[in-house]
Design a protein around this motif. Structure first.
Motif, PDB file in Angstrom:
ATOM      1  N   PRO A  85       0.813  -1.231   0.000  1.00 60.96           N
ATOM      2  CA  PRO A  85       0.000   0.000   0.000  1.00 60.96           C
ATOM      3  C   PRO A  85       0.845   1.279   0.000  1.00 60.96           C
ATOM      4  O   PRO A  85       0.525   2.242  -0.700  1.00 60.96           O
ATOM      5  N   HIS A  86       1.925   1.272   0.791  1.00 57.95           N
ATOM      6  CA  HIS A  86       2.796   2.454   0.826  1.00 57.95           C
ATOM      7  C   HIS A  86       3.436   2.681  -0.545  1.00 57.95           C
ATOM      8  O   HIS A  86       3.499   3.818  -1.032  1.00 57.95           O
ATOM      9  N   PHE A  87       3.894   1.609  -1.169  1.00 54.51           N
ATOM     10  CA  PHE A  87       4.528   1.695  -2.484  1.00 54.51           C
ATOM     11  C   PHE A  87       3.551   2.247  -3.517  1.00 54.51           C
ATOM     12  O   PHE A  87       3.890   3.143  -4.294  1.00 54.51           O
ATOM     13  N   VAL A  88       2.318   1.733  -3.502  1.00 57.75           N
ATOM     14  CA  VAL A  88       1.311   2.176  -4.478  1.00 57.75           C
ATOM     15  C   VAL A  88       0.931   3.631  -4.237  1.00 57.75           C
ATOM     16  O   VAL A  88       0.860   4.433  -5.175  1.00 57.75           O
ATOM     17  N   ARG A  89       0.690   4.011  -2.965  1.00 60.50           N
ATOM     18  CA  ARG A  89       0.289   5.382  -2.653  1.00 60.50           C
ATOM     19  C   ARG A  89       1.330   6.397  -3.098  1.00 60.50           C
ATOM     20  O   ARG A  89       0.994   7.481  -3.570  1.00 60.50           O
ATOM     21  N   ASN A  90       2.592   6.052  -2.958  1.00 65.11           N
ATOM     22  CA  ASN A  90       3.652   6.992  -3.285  1.00 65.11           C
ATOM     23  C   ASN A  90       4.042   6.975  -4.759  1.00 65.11           C
ATOM     24  O   ASN A  90       4.633   7.950  -5.246  1.00 65.11           O
ATOM     25  N   SER A  91       3.734   5.896  -5.451  1.00 68.18           N
ATOM     26  CA  SER A  91       4.165   5.758  -6.843  1.00 68.18           C
ATOM     27  C   SER A  91       3.129   6.246  -7.849  1.00 68.18           C
ATOM     28  O   SER A  91       3.485   6.891  -8.847  1.00 68.18           O
ATOM     29  N   ILE A  92       1.862   5.928  -7.604  1.00 68.55           N
ATOM     30  CA  ILE A  92       0.844   6.178  -8.623  1.00 68.55           C
ATOM     31  C   ILE A  92       0.663   7.653  -8.957  1.00 68.55           C
ATOM     32  O   ILE A  92       0.657   8.016 -10.151  1.00 68.55           O
ATOM     33  N   PRO A  93       0.519   8.564  -7.973  1.00 73.27           N
ATOM     34  CA  PRO A  93       0.304   9.977  -8.360  1.00 73.27           C
ATOM     35  C   PRO A  93       1.379  10.548  -9.288  1.00 73.27           C
ATOM     36  O   PRO A  93       1.042  11.118 -10.335  1.00 73.27           O
ATOM     37  N   PRO A  94       2.689  10.413  -8.986  1.00 74.97           N
ATOM     38  CA  PRO A  94       3.676  10.955  -9.938  1.00 74.97           C
ATOM     39  C   PRO A  94       3.715  10.199 -11.260  1.00 74.97           C
ATOM     40  O   PRO A  94       4.069  10.766 -12.299  1.00 74.97           O
ATOM     41  N   LEU A  95       3.333   8.912 -11.230  1.00 74.83           N
ATOM     42  CA  LEU A  95       3.304   8.145 -12.473  1.00 74.83           C
ATOM     43  C   LEU A  95       2.246   8.679 -13.440  1.00 74.83           C
ATOM     44  O   LEU A  95       2.409   8.581 -14.658  1.00 74.83           O
ATOM     45  N   MET A  96       1.160   9.227 -12.902  1.00 72.21           N
ATOM     46  CA  MET A  96       0.076   9.700 -13.750  1.00 72.21           C
ATOM     47  C   MET A  96       0.569  10.755 -14.742  1.00 72.21           C
ATOM     48  O   MET A  96       0.169  10.773 -15.908  1.00 72.21           O
ATOM     49  N   GLY A  97       1.444  11.649 -14.269  1.00 73.48           N
ATOM     50  CA  GLY A  97       1.982  12.660 -15.178  1.00 73.48           C
ATOM     51  C   GLY A  97       2.756  12.038 -16.322  1.00 73.48           C
ATOM     52  O   GLY A  97       2.666  12.486 -17.474  1.00 73.48           O
ATOM     53  N   GLN A  98       3.516  10.978 -16.034  1.00 76.89           N
ATOM     54  CA  GLN A  98       4.260  10.281 -17.082  1.00 76.89           C
ATOM     55  C   GLN A  98       3.312   9.538 -18.030  1.00 76.89           C
ATOM     56  O   GLN A  98       3.574   9.464 -19.237  1.00 76.89           O
ATOM     57  N   TYR A  99       2.220   9.014 -17.482  1.00 79.95           N
ATOM     58  CA  TYR A  99       1.244   8.329 -18.332  1.00 79.95           C
ATOM     59  C   TYR A  99       0.562   9.312 -19.288  1.00 79.95           C
ATOM     60  O   TYR A  99       0.304   8.981 -20.454  1.00 79.95           O
ATOM     61  N   TYR A 100       0.250  10.536 -18.798  1.00 80.33           N
ATOM     62  CA  TYR A 100      -0.308  11.554 -19.686  1.00 80.33           C
ATOM     63  C   TYR A 100       0.638  11.813 -20.857  1.00 80.33           C
ATOM     64  O   TYR A 100       0.220  11.912 -22.010  1.00 80.33           O
ATOM     65  N   THR A 101       1.907  11.948 -20.524  1.00 79.23           N
ATOM     66  CA  THR A 101       2.909  12.231 -21.556  1.00 79.23           C
ATOM     67  C   THR A 101       2.961  11.115 -22.589  1.00 79.23           C
ATOM     68  O   THR A 101       3.036  11.374 -23.802  1.00 79.23           O
TER      69      THR A 101
END
Length: 226
Positions: free
Chosen positions: A146-162
Motif C-alpha cells: 500500500p505504501h509503495f502504491v500510494r507513493n508511486s501512482i500519483p507521480p506516475l500519472m503525469g508520465q502516463y499523460y505524456t
C-alpha cells in the motif's frame, strides 16, 4: 481566397476517427504497461544496496539503462528502431515498434519514481508491525505494497499523460493513429482547420477520462493519508 469552415464535413469520417482513437488508446495502454513493468524492474535494481559483487552488477546495469534511456529522445528511439532493426534482421511492425519505443521511453522515469518510493519505505512502521506479530508476508502485503502504491501512482500519472500524448509520434513511422488518420482526411477533404479541430477533440476524448480517474485516485490517497 476566403476559407469556408464546415465542421459538419467531419461527420462522414466519424468512424475513421473512432478507429484511430481506439488504436491510439491500445498503443498507449500497451506502452504504459511495458514501461511500468520495465520501470519496476529497473527501479528495484536501482534501489538495492550494492554491497556484494552481484548486487553491484545489478545496480550498475540498471543505472546505465536508466541514464541511457533518459538521454535518448522518444522520436530518435522510435525512428532508430523502425529503420535500423530491419537492417539487423529484426522485423517488427510499426505498431509494435511504437509500443516498444514509447514503453522504453517511459521506463526510466517510472524506474526513478519506483526507486524513490522503495527507498522511502517507513522502516519504523515495518519494525512496529513486526513487533506486533505480523509475518514478513503480512508486512509486505499490508504495509509495504500500500505504501509503495500510494507513493508511486500519483507521480506516475503525469508520465502516463505524456505517453498518451506522445503516441502521436507513431505517425512518423506510418501507424494510423489520430495524427496520421488526420493527414489522410486532409488529403481527401482539404479541410485543414476542421480536421485538426477534430484531432484536438479526439485527444480530449482520450485524455480527459484518464485525468478524471487519476484525480479521483489522488483524492482518495490524500483522504487516506489525512
Amino acid at each position: 481566397m476566403e476559407y469556408s469552415f464546415d465542421f459538419g464535413a467531419m461527420w462522414e469520417y466519424r468512424w475513421v476517427f473512432a478507429k484511430s482513437i481506439w488504436l491510439t488508446v491500445e498503443l498507449s495502454v500497451l506502452a504504459i504497461i511495458l514501461g511500468t513493468v520495465l520501470g519496476v524492474i529497473m527501479g528495484a535494481g536501482r534501489a538495492i544496496e550494492p554491497r556484494s559483487w552481484l548486487m553491484r552488477s545489478v545496480w550498475g546495469a540498471s543505472t546505465v539503462y536508466v541514464y541511457l534511456q533518459l538521454a535518448i529522445p522518444a522520436l530518435v528511439l522510435l525512428v532508430w528502431m523502425y529503420y535500423c532493426l530491419p537492417l539487423m534482421g529484426i522485423h517488427i511492425s510499426g505498431f509494435w515498434t511504437a509500443v516498444i519505443a514509447l514503453g522504453t521511453n517511459l521506463s526510466p522515469f517510472a524506474a526513478e519514481i519506483f526507486r524513490s518510493s522503495l527507498r522511502n519505505m517507513p522502516r519504523g512502521e515495518m519494525q512496529a508491525a513486526s513487533a506486533m506479530g505480523y509475518t514478513p508476508v503480512q508486512i509486505f502485503l499490508y504495509f509495504s505494497v500500500p505504501h509503495f502504491v500510494r507513493n508511486s501512482i500519483p507521480p506516475l500519472m503525469g508520465q502516463y499523460y505524456t505517453t498518451l500524448k506522445m503516441s502521436s509520434l507513431a505517425s512518423v513511422i506510418g501507424v494510423f493513429e489520430i495524427i496520421n488518420t488526420a493527414q489522410e482526411v486532409i488529403n481527401q477533404t482539404y479541410k485543414t482547420i476542421e480536421v485538426y479541430t477534430m484531432v484536438a477533440l479526439c485527444y480530449a476524448i482520450v485524455v480527459i477520462p484518464f485525468a478524471i480517474l487519476a484525480k479521483r485516485y489522488e483524492d482518495r490517497v490524500f483522504v487516506v493519508r489525512n
